[in-house]
Design a protein around this motif. Structure first.
Motif, PDB file in Angstrom:
ATOM      1  N   TYR B  75      24.963  83.653  30.922  1.00  7.29           N
ATOM      2  CA  TYR B  75      25.541  83.160  32.178  1.00  7.29           C
ATOM      3  C   TYR B  75      26.952  83.689  32.349  1.00  7.29           C
ATOM      4  O   TYR B  75      27.746  83.717  31.415  1.00  7.29           O
ATOM      5  CB  TYR B  75      25.533  81.630  32.149  1.00  7.29           C
ATOM      6  CG  TYR B  75      26.219  80.944  33.307  1.00  7.29           C
ATOM      7  CD1 TYR B  75      25.955  81.314  34.626  1.00  7.29           C
ATOM      8  CD2 TYR B  75      27.108  79.893  33.087  1.00  7.29           C
ATOM      9  CE1 TYR B  75      26.560  80.661  35.683  1.00  7.29           C
ATOM     10  CE2 TYR B  75      27.712  79.234  34.130  1.00  7.29           C
ATOM     11  CZ  TYR B  75      27.438  79.614  35.440  1.00  7.29           C
ATOM     12  OH  TYR B  75      28.043  78.966  36.464  1.00  7.29           O
ATOM     13  N   MET B  76      27.228  84.144  33.556  1.00  4.31           N
ATOM     14  CA  MET B  76      28.571  84.623  33.866  1.00  4.31           C
ATOM     15  C   MET B  76      29.036  83.851  35.099  1.00  4.31           C
ATOM     16  O   MET B  76      28.541  84.082  36.203  1.00  4.31           O
ATOM     17  CB  MET B  76      28.489  86.117  34.166  1.00  4.31           C
ATOM     18  CG  MET B  76      29.804  86.804  34.315  1.00  4.31           C
ATOM     19  SD  MET B  76      29.476  88.592  34.330  1.00  4.31           S
ATOM     20  CE  MET B  76      31.077  89.213  34.715  1.00  4.31           C
ATOM     21  N   PRO B  77      29.936  82.872  34.893  1.00  3.34           N
ATOM     22  CA  PRO B  77      30.358  82.064  36.043  1.00  3.34           C
ATOM     23  C   PRO B  77      31.305  82.834  36.965  1.00  3.34           C
ATOM     24  O   PRO B  77      31.835  83.869  36.603  1.00  3.34           O
ATOM     25  CB  PRO B  77      31.073  80.875  35.400  1.00  3.34           C
ATOM     26  CG  PRO B  77      31.317  81.233  33.995  1.00  3.34           C
ATOM     27  CD  PRO B  77      30.591  82.493  33.656  1.00  3.34           C
ATOM     28  N   GLU B  78      31.482  82.237  38.152  1.00  2.73           N
ATOM     29  CA  GLU B  78      32.403  82.825  39.122  1.00  2.73           C
ATOM     30  C   GLU B  78      33.843  82.465  38.735  1.00  2.73           C
ATOM     31  O   GLU B  78      34.067  81.551  37.950  1.00  2.73           O
ATOM     32  CB  GLU B  78      32.052  82.214  40.489  1.00  2.73           C
ATOM     33  CG  GLU B  78      32.603  82.952  41.667  1.00  2.73           C
ATOM     34  CD  GLU B  78      32.629  82.048  42.878  1.00  2.73           C
ATOM     35  OE1 GLU B  78      32.558  80.822  42.724  1.00  2.73           O
ATOM     36  OE2 GLU B  78      32.731  82.595  43.995  1.00  2.73           O
ATOM     37  N   GLU B  79      34.825  83.186  39.295  1.00  3.71           N
ATOM     38  CA  GLU B  79      36.269  82.909  39.069  1.00  3.71           C
ATOM     39  C   GLU B  79      36.562  82.753  37.593  1.00  3.71           C
ATOM     40  O   GLU B  79      37.323  81.904  37.172  1.00  3.71           O
ATOM     41  CB  GLU B  79      36.700  81.593  39.728  1.00  3.71           C
ATOM     42  CG  GLU B  79      36.672  81.585  41.221  1.00  3.71           C
ATOM     43  CD  GLU B  79      36.898  80.173  41.755  1.00  3.71           C
ATOM     44  OE1 GLU B  79      37.639  79.424  41.096  1.00  3.71           O
ATOM     45  OE2 GLU B  79      36.340  79.841  42.797  1.00  3.71           O
ATOM     46  N   ARG B  80      35.904  83.613  36.804  1.00  2.75           N
ATOM     47  CA  ARG B  80      35.942  83.367  35.373  1.00  2.75           C
ATOM     48  C   ARG B  80      37.189  83.940  34.722  1.00  2.75           C
ATOM     49  O   ARG B  80      37.957  84.696  35.292  1.00  2.75           O
ATOM     50  CB  ARG B  80      34.741  84.033  34.742  1.00  2.75           C
ATOM     51  CG  ARG B  80      34.793  85.541  34.975  1.00  2.75           C
ATOM     52  CD  ARG B  80      33.452  86.084  35.344  1.00  2.75           C
ATOM     53  NE  ARG B  80      33.592  87.247  36.197  1.00  2.75           N
ATOM     54  CZ  ARG B  80      32.894  87.424  37.296  1.00  2.75           C
ATOM     55  NH1 ARG B  80      32.059  86.493  37.692  1.00  2.75           N
ATOM     56  NH2 ARG B  80      33.037  88.488  38.025  1.00  2.75           N
ATOM     57  N   GLY B  81      37.305  83.596  33.467  1.00  4.34           N
ATOM     58  CA  GLY B  81      38.316  84.158  32.600  1.00  4.34           C
ATOM     59  C   GLY B  81      37.872  83.690  31.246  1.00  4.34           C
ATOM     60  O   GLY B  81      36.977  82.850  31.165  1.00  4.34           O
ATOM     61  N   LEU B  82      38.442  84.206  30.206  1.00  2.00           N
ATOM     62  CA  LEU B  82      38.093  83.672  28.891  1.00  2.00           C
ATOM     63  C   LEU B  82      39.356  83.025  28.354  1.00  2.00           C
ATOM     64  O   LEU B  82      40.280  82.757  29.108  1.00  2.00           O
ATOM     65  CB  LEU B  82      37.575  84.799  27.991  1.00  2.00           C
ATOM     66  CG  LEU B  82      36.260  85.421  28.485  1.00  2.00           C
ATOM     67  CD1 LEU B  82      35.973  86.704  27.755  1.00  2.00           C
ATOM     68  CD2 LEU B  82      35.098  84.460  28.328  1.00  2.00           C
ATOM     69  N   TYR B  83      39.403  82.761  27.051  1.00  2.00           N
ATOM     70  CA  TYR B  83      40.656  82.237  26.489  1.00  2.00           C
ATOM     71  C   TYR B  83      41.672  83.370  26.524  1.00  2.00           C
ATOM     72  O   TYR B  83      41.520  84.350  25.793  1.00  2.00           O
ATOM     73  CB  TYR B  83      40.448  81.789  25.050  1.00  2.00           C
ATOM     74  CG  TYR B  83      39.548  80.594  24.899  1.00  2.00           C
ATOM     75  CD1 TYR B  83      39.985  79.334  25.288  1.00  2.00           C
ATOM     76  CD2 TYR B  83      38.283  80.710  24.344  1.00  2.00           C
ATOM     77  CE1 TYR B  83      39.157  78.233  25.134  1.00  2.00           C
ATOM     78  CE2 TYR B  83      37.462  79.623  24.194  1.00  2.00           C
ATOM     79  CZ  TYR B  83      37.898  78.380  24.594  1.00  2.00           C
ATOM     80  OH  TYR B  83      37.092  77.290  24.442  1.00  2.00           O
ATOM     81  N   PRO B  84      42.725  83.255  27.366  1.00  3.04           N
ATOM     82  CA  PRO B  84      43.617  84.408  27.545  1.00  3.04           C
ATOM     83  C   PRO B  84      44.329  84.825  26.264  1.00  3.04           C
ATOM     84  O   PRO B  84      44.598  86.007  26.074  1.00  3.04           O
ATOM     85  CB  PRO B  84      44.626  83.945  28.597  1.00  3.04           C
ATOM     86  CG  PRO B  84      44.282  82.552  28.955  1.00  3.04           C
ATOM     87  CD  PRO B  84      43.102  82.101  28.172  1.00  3.04           C
TER      88      PRO B  84
END
Lengths: 386, 293
Positions: B75-84
């Motif tokens: 799954y790839m959510p919208e407005e995503r980011g990971l732990y910066p």
């Protein structure tokens, strides 16, 4: 590895490698070492005195040199031989000696240049009195012991002792401060990490991979482990430091209260941690965090200042009432004001409170975590469909 | 095969997804198109179980989908980011482990994917140090690394340059090749037309159409374009024909049937030279605009 254990592992590693955390911990440890070290230095300070003696008074000054450390452990005397009174005054004037002990009139005089050396004076007074009384006794055909028999006065306190009470008060303050610092620091961090996951939507990836309950458990357990580790290090450093001071004899006696402190810290910390996680879940962005964490920040502050300000009956009652008991009961224990059964009752109540906050926190966290777009109200979170 | 049946989600009085029904078959890429607020993200979140379903159901392999099924989805959510602030390799390995991979396998798979994207030497960088395009490559890696049983990707191509789009499309094709259903949303119709085998068109929370691009294109009127060397105005007077557009020598008309079209062609050949005679295939964009008007 269970999902919660994987989350726990990450939380611990992230926290332990966080520069701000490492620096903060080192600073606090340095502070602890500094305070205890300074106290130890103060205690171990030995004052050396050079005392002049003219030929006529050599015996008395030699006796002072020999016996002063016995009278006062922090006083050391070195006899300095001078030729006569004027040589003694000259030595005083140019600072080669600190004092001149000589016979004057019916008794003895300790002459110092411009300041009274209290510890030297007290030691001298005792040594001279002992020597003179012994001489007088011999002259009267008896012994000093015979003359002084039955004249000893010792002091004893009905309750505890002053040193122990001071130590208890200080240890209690340190307990309260460590709890305050830890729960606030870790709490804000925990809430921040929850909202970070929300804001980055990584929580959606995680929530589709593992039950949200595991994510919450991992975060709470991870932060609790690191907080406990930090507190154990603080307390250990504090106790080791203390053992080098004159309070060192009380260190074994503090072990019991310290263990109680850990137990109360653990229960109180976990109770608050689940609430901090909720505060993070109710926010959608970092900017919301201020608003959602304010009630908790206030609560922690009330717990801390309450522990210092509550008196008498209010203090006793508060020491049983969660969450105040997390801070107050360990203080009462270390102050020897509470017995073991009181501590057990307070701990049981606190554990029950912790259980409730975990259950409530889990529900609120689960139901607000995946809601985005603005702050989630408590009521809305509680009744939100899953 | 992933099946969405009568899926509905209401937020208070607003119905974000309204009785949506469509399928995402295995082995093909299904494009999920629709304007802003059409309900694409809401639908995907319900499929992934991160948003509650008001009504309807999601099926997987002919039965009700379970949490265990979803756990195997990428799954790839919208407005995503990971732990910066976490290193690329560490957080991908972490997500892999949450998906049930063991630590060694997770690291190996992550490195394979990073190499494929030319990011291997950035593995130890923190995510915030990467460009947005590279962050997106890391995010897609997070979605595909654990050999997912299905892929649900919300706007996976937004913000990528054409070369990166191709690389990512190749990666997705690897997964469809092994029979995995892939659903991805996009508002770039040209991209969807190029990459997708199937489309689902959403508007106002409702499914307007579902099928292959050719299916959708054939739903509109069948038009024929005729180019002559002289004036084409006479076509208007032919029976069984509706003229849609006339520009001197060029006429676009809708014949009632194939015979009517043949009759027009015969007449045209009789009158002179025929430069062109061909069916008009509308662009997907035109079909979409027509459909969502």
């Amino acid at each position: 590895m269970s999902p919660w254990a994987i989350v726990t592992r990450r939380e611990v590693l992230v926290r332990l490698t966080d520069k701000a955390f490492i620096i903060g911990t080192l600073i606090f440890m340095a502070l602890l070492l500094g305070v205890t070290g300074w106290a130890a230095y103060q205690d171990s300070g030995v004052d050396h005195y050079e005392v002049a003696s003219t030929p006529a008074d050599r015996a008395m000054v030699a006796s002072l040199e020999a016996n002063a450390p016995e009278v006062d452990g922090s006083v050391r005397v070195s006899a300095v031989a001078v030729a006569d009174a004027s040589a003694a005054r000259a030595a005083l004037a140019d600072g080669r000696v600190d004092a001149w002990l000589h016979r004057r009139g019916d008794g003895w005089e300790l002459l110092t240049q411009s300041e009274t050396k209290t510890s030297l004076f007290d030691a001298t007074q005792q040594v001279v009195r002992g020597a003179v009384v012994a001489a007088n006794a011999r002259a009267a055909g008896t012994t000093a012991e015979a003359i002084q028999r039955g004249a000893t006065v010792t002091s004893r306190l009905v309750e505890g002792n002053v040193d122990r009470e001071n130590l208890g008060r200080a240890a209690g303050m340190i307990f309260a401060f460590v709890f305050y610092l830890s729960s606030l620091m870790f709490g804000v961090q925990l809430a921040g990490s929850v909202v970070e996951e929300k804001q980055n939507r990584i929580v959606e990836i995680i929530a589709s991979a593992i039950p949200v309950r595991h994510l919450l458990a991992g975060k709470i357990i991870g932060n609790t482990l690191v907080a406990m580790l930090q507190v154990v290090v603080y307390i250990a450093v504090g106790l080791v430091g203390l053992s080098f001071t004159s309070y060192g004899t009380y260190v074994p006696e503090l072990t019991g209260p310290v263990v109680w402190f850990f137990a109360f810290f653990l229960a109180g910390f976990v109770a608050l941690a689940s609430l901090w996680a909720v505060a993070g879940a109710l926010a959608s962005r970092m900017e919301d965090l201020q608003a959602t964490t304010t009630p908790l920040t206030l609560m922690v502050m009330v717990m801390f200042f309450g522990s210092l300000l509550f008196q008498g009956t209010a203090r006793v009652i508060a020491s049983f009432a969660p969450p105040f008991s997390a801070v107050l009961m360990p203080i009462r224990i270390v102050e020897q004001d509470a017995s073991a059964w009181e501590a057990l009752i307070a701990l049981t109540l606190l554990l029950a409170f912790t259980l409730v906050t975990i259950l409530v926190g889990e529900r609120l966290y689960r139901r607000s975590l995946l809601q985005s777009g603005g702050r989630v109200g408590l009521r809305a979170a509680w009744s939100a469909p899953e | 095969m992933l099946e969405v049946r009568n899926l509905t989600r209401r937020f208070g009085d607003v119905t974000a997804v309204d009785d949506a029904t469509f399928s995402v078959p295995g082995g093909v890429m299904t494009g999920f198109v629709g304007g802003n607020g059409a309900g694409k993200t809401t639908t995907m979140r319900m499929i992934m179980g991160v948003l509650g379903i008001t009504a309807g159901r999601v099926g997987w392999d002919g039965r009700e989908i379970t949490t265990a099924d979803r756990r195997r989805f990428g799954y790839m959510p919208e407005e995503r980011g990971l732990y910066p602030k976490q290193r690329v390799i560490d957080q991908l390995a972490y997500l892999g482990r949450l998906k049930g991979m063991d630590a060694g396998a997770a690291r190996r798979t992550v490195m394979d994917h990073l190499e494929r994207f030319g990011l291997a030497e950035r593995a130890k960088d923190r995510v915030q140090e990467l460009s947005l395009g590279n962050q997106q490559r890391v995010q897609i890696t997070a979605a595909v690394m654990a050999d997912p049983a299905a892929l649900i990707l919300d706007e996976p191509f937004s913000g990528l340059d054409p070369a990166a789009v191709d690389a990512m499309a190749d990666l997705l094709r690897d997964h469809t090749a092994r029979g995995v259903p892939v659903l991805f949303s996009s508002h770039q119709l040209d991209l969807v037309e190029r990459l997708c085998d199937r489309l689902v068109v959403l508007k106002g929370g409702r499914v307007l159409a579902e099928g292959t691009a050719a299916d959708l294109q054939s739903r509109g009127p069948r038009l024929v374009r005729l180019v002559l060397d002289g004036d084409a105005g006479w076509v208007r007077d032919r029976p069984g024909v509706r003229v849609a557009d006339l520009d001197r020598t060029t006429v676009v008309f809708e014949p009632a049937d194939a015979d009517a079209a043949d009759a027009v062609l015969r007449d045209a050949l009789h009158r002179g030279r025929v430069e062109a005679f061909a069916p008009v295939i509308p662009s997907l964009n035109d079909v979409y605009l027509e459909m969502t008007k």
